[in-house]
Scaffold this motif. Structure first.
Motif, PDB file in Angstrom:
ATOM      1  N   VAL A 288      24.827  -3.677  -4.123  1.00 13.27           N
ATOM      2  CA  VAL A 288      24.378  -1.829  -4.786  1.00 13.27           C
ATOM      3  C   VAL A 288      22.875  -2.152  -4.084  1.00 13.27           C
ATOM      4  O   VAL A 288      22.309  -1.135  -4.983  1.00 13.27           O
ATOM      5  CB  VAL A 288      24.092  -1.808  -5.830  1.00 13.27           C
ATOM      6  N   GLY A 289      21.930  -3.400  -3.819  1.00 11.81           N
ATOM      7  CA  GLY A 289      20.713  -3.275  -3.377  1.00 11.81           C
ATOM      8  C   GLY A 289      20.647  -2.202  -2.150  1.00 11.81           C
ATOM      9  O   GLY A 289      20.241  -2.601  -0.887  1.00 11.81           O
ATOM     10  N   THR A 290      19.940  -1.021  -2.940  1.00 12.82           N
ATOM     11  CA  THR A 290      19.913   0.238  -1.831  1.00 12.82           C
ATOM     12  C   THR A 290      18.005  -0.065  -0.514  1.00 12.82           C
ATOM     13  O   THR A 290      18.774   0.417   0.262  1.00 12.82           O
ATOM     14  CB  THR A 290      19.275   1.654  -2.331  1.00 12.82           C
ATOM     15  N   THR A 291      17.186  -0.737  -1.171  1.00 12.37           N
ATOM     16  CA  THR A 291      16.748  -1.133  -0.576  1.00 12.37           C
ATOM     17  C   THR A 291      16.752  -2.189   0.474  1.00 12.37           C
ATOM     18  O   THR A 291      16.236  -1.908   2.206  1.00 12.37           O
ATOM     19  CB  THR A 291      15.338  -1.928  -0.860  1.00 12.37           C
TER      20      THR A 291
ATOM     21  N   LEU B 221       0.655  -1.298  -0.278  1.00 14.19           N
ATOM     22  CA  LEU B 221      -0.061   0.246  -0.152  1.00 14.19           C
ATOM     23  C   LEU B 221       1.302   0.994   0.340  1.00 14.19           C
ATOM     24  O   LEU B 221       0.741   2.144  -0.870  1.00 14.19           O
ATOM     25  CB  LEU B 221      -0.933   0.116   1.234  1.00 14.19           C
ATOM     26  N   PHE B 222       1.841   1.572   0.770  1.00 13.47           N
ATOM     27  CA  PHE B 222       2.370   2.352   0.965  1.00 13.47           C
ATOM     28  C   PHE B 222       3.816   2.500   0.165  1.00 13.47           C
ATOM     29  O   PHE B 222       3.953   4.044  -1.227  1.00 13.47           O
ATOM     30  CB  PHE B 222       3.681   2.333   2.526  1.00 13.47           C
ATOM     31  N   GLY B 223       4.042   1.570  -0.590  1.00 12.47           N
ATOM     32  CA  GLY B 223       5.271   1.780  -1.930  1.00 12.47           C
ATOM     33  C   GLY B 223       4.369   2.099  -3.490  1.00 12.47           C
ATOM     34  O   GLY B 223       4.764   2.373  -4.251  1.00 12.47           O
ATOM     35  N   SER B 224       3.258   1.354  -3.073  1.00  9.79           N
ATOM     36  CA  SER B 224       2.348   2.105  -4.656  1.00  9.79           C
ATOM     37  C   SER B 224       2.022   4.105  -4.648  1.00  9.79           C
ATOM     38  O   SER B 224       2.458   4.263  -5.493  1.00  9.79           O
ATOM     39  CB  SER B 224       1.390   1.436  -4.483  1.00  9.79           C
TER      40      SER B 224
ATOM     41  N   THR C 124      12.576   1.894  -1.216  1.00 13.02           N
ATOM     42  CA  THR C 124      13.982   2.118  -0.402  1.00 13.02           C
ATOM     43  C   THR C 124      12.916   2.930   1.289  1.00 13.02           C
ATOM     44  O   THR C 124      12.676   3.070   2.419  1.00 13.02           O
ATOM     45  CB  THR C 124      14.741   3.715  -0.185  1.00 13.02           C
ATOM     46  N   ALA C 125      11.734   4.220   0.841  1.00  9.29           N
ATOM     47  CA  ALA C 125      10.656   5.053   1.304  1.00  9.29           C
ATOM     48  C   ALA C 125       9.680   3.735   2.274  1.00  9.29           C
ATOM     49  O   ALA C 125       9.663   3.800   3.749  1.00  9.29           O
ATOM     50  CB  ALA C 125       9.570   5.716   0.549  1.00  9.29           C
ATOM     51  N   ALA C 126       9.900   2.588   1.511  1.00 13.34           N
ATOM     52  CA  ALA C 126       8.785   1.447   2.325  1.00 13.34           C
ATOM     53  C   ALA C 126       8.941   0.944   3.674  1.00 13.34           C
ATOM     54  O   ALA C 126       8.968   0.756   4.412  1.00 13.34           O
ATOM     55  CB  ALA C 126       7.841   1.062   1.205  1.00 13.34           C
ATOM     56  N   ALA C 127      10.287   0.244   2.615  1.00  9.07           N
ATOM     57  CA  ALA C 127      11.868  -0.335   3.902  1.00  9.07           C
ATOM     58  C   ALA C 127      11.602   0.641   5.384  1.00  9.07           C
ATOM     59  O   ALA C 127      11.152   0.325   5.956  1.00  9.07           O
ATOM     60  CB  ALA C 127      12.751  -0.925   3.404  1.00  9.07           C
TER      61      ALA C 127
END
Length: 435
Positions: free
Chosen positions: A382-385, A110-113, A119-122
């Protein structure tokens, strides 16, 4: 030696050397592209043409959607929307095995969409749900793995900036069609992880300890409703032709700002300059990347590099399924060391002609590529999330990565389904009349 082969080798070698040396990706793209055209073009002409390509590459009206969606996402990150979506997700998951972890997955979707950022969701979900899970006896590594594995689902479930980027670089694929195409693959990703969580949680005895009364449930729904209306208004407006994706991004900014300032009252006026500055910095990075990648696209077209790659792949096998599998493997490897936007900008012109020659729809290919690159955001080095999820979860990457393997397996199964069953991506766009 073939011109395309020489130019391709120059781009590849210089790009790898500069990336290893720590040169910014945008600079590495520009320099390697200009150098690749030098065997057949004068330096002055190559540099001048490169500059022209940068400006023509970013002089596209649809690109205005990117800064506005970034701004909307940053406002939402600060605007208290995450807490309300988590409460709604807790209500939906009820007392199922691993209910808090299931809540994490649903809230990420929900939040990611809404925010358009994995990254913001994580970060948001991990920092809020993680401590609650720890209090209820969940293994922190398990919690972090669940959060990391499902944070990228919002990059497939619209609105998504990388879809807008793909639309541009693929030659004008419908953004609305791409938005529709991302829903089922994104939801399948989340459901696959929910199934894994169900099995593990049942084995470990993780169950929810919270019950909601009817009045509490009603209050949670009412509080979350304005957040969900954002999706309905923005995506619905784009789908039904009320406004374009660019206009929809502005609507998202205005709505999220009004929601955060006057309904939830979670943002103060004095915080807005910082939010605007952060959004401007992120926008500058992405738009510059798009502009510089236009040089590479021009060089590739001028030297027929995509034709060379197409011939090479088709020489390996004439079987469509084998070629698509090879492209998936290449994109998965690329995603482990390159961010989504530059990877999309570089590899779309290379692989799209191959896939269209095999009869693949450009929308289907776009979703397949974005799905692959989303996996890269949760994969080292390089996985930022991945790194955000590890930091927020306060765990070690080595222990979390071991627990992530089963989720990778589930996600890979979904990727294969998305690759080989076109209707998983194309059914909704067809239903809405975009195909």
């Amino acid at each position: 030696m073939n011109t395309a082969l020489v130019s391709g080798l120059i781009i590849l070698v210089l790009l790898i050397i500069m990336l290893i040396a720590g040169v910014p990706i945008a600079v590495a793209l520009g320099v390697s592209s200009v150098c690749a055209i030098l065997p057949i073009m004068d330096l002055n002409v190559a540099v001048l043409t490169g500059c022209q390509r940068i400006f023509s590459g970013i002089s596209v009206f649809s690109l205005l959607a990117i800064p506005f969606f970034i701004l909307a996402g940053n406002i939402m990150n600060k605007g208290g929307i995450a807490v309300r979506l988590i409460n709604l997700a807790k209500l939906i998951t009820g007392r199922a095995p691993g209910a808090l972890a299931q809540t994490n997955i649903l809230a990420n979707m929900l939040f990611g969409s809404i925010s358009g950022s994995g990254t913001a969701a994580a970060s948001a979900m991990g920092s809020i749900i993680g401590p609650i899970e720890k209090e209820e006896g969940y293994d922190p590594n398990f919690s972090a793995a669940v959060n990391i594995a499902t944070a990228p689902t919002g990059l497939l479930i619209p609105p998504s900036n990388v879809m807008i980027t793909y639309s541009l670089v693929s030659g004008g694929t419908s953004v609305a069609a791409l938005f529709m195409a991302g829903y089922i693959p994104g939801i399948l990703w989340g459901l696959a992880c929910m199934l894994v969580v169900y099995v593990i949680a049942k084995k470990k005895g993780y169950r929810a300890k919270t019950r909601f009364t009817a009045s509490e449930a009603g209050k949670i729904i009412l509080q979350a409703l304005p957040c969900l209306l954002l999706i309905v208004i923005v995506i619905g407006g784009i789908i039904f032709g009320i406004f374009t994706a660019t206009e929809g991004s502005v609507v998202a900014v205005v709505y999220s700002l009004l929601l955060s300032l006057f309904v939830y009252k979670s943002i103060k006026i004095k915080e807005l300059p910082k939010i605007l500055l952060d959004s401007a910095e992120m926008t500058g990075i992405i738009i510059f990347l798009i502009g510089v990648s236009s040089i590479m696209s021009w060089v590739m077209a001028f030297t027929n590099i995509p034709e060379l790659v197409s011939t090479a792949l088709l020489s390996v096998s004439s079987n469509k399924f084998v070629i698509l599998f090879l492209i998936n493997i290449i994109l998965l490897i690329v995603g482990t060391f390159m961010d989504m936007t530059p990877a999309c900008l570089i590899f779309t012109p290379i692989f799209l002609p191959v896939c269209t020659a095999l009869g693949m729809d450009t929308i289907h290919f776009g979703i397949m590529m974005i799905f692959n690159l989303c996996i890269g955001t949760i994969t080292p080095p390089v996985g930022t999330t991945l790194f955000v999820g590890v930091k927020v979860g306060k765990v070690q990457i080595e222990t979390v990565f071991r627990q992530l393997l089963i989720y990778f397996a589930a996600i890979f199964v979904v990727l294969m389904l998305v690759t080989y069953i076109p209707n998983l991506s194309l059914w909704l766009p067809k239903l809405m009349g975009y195909i």
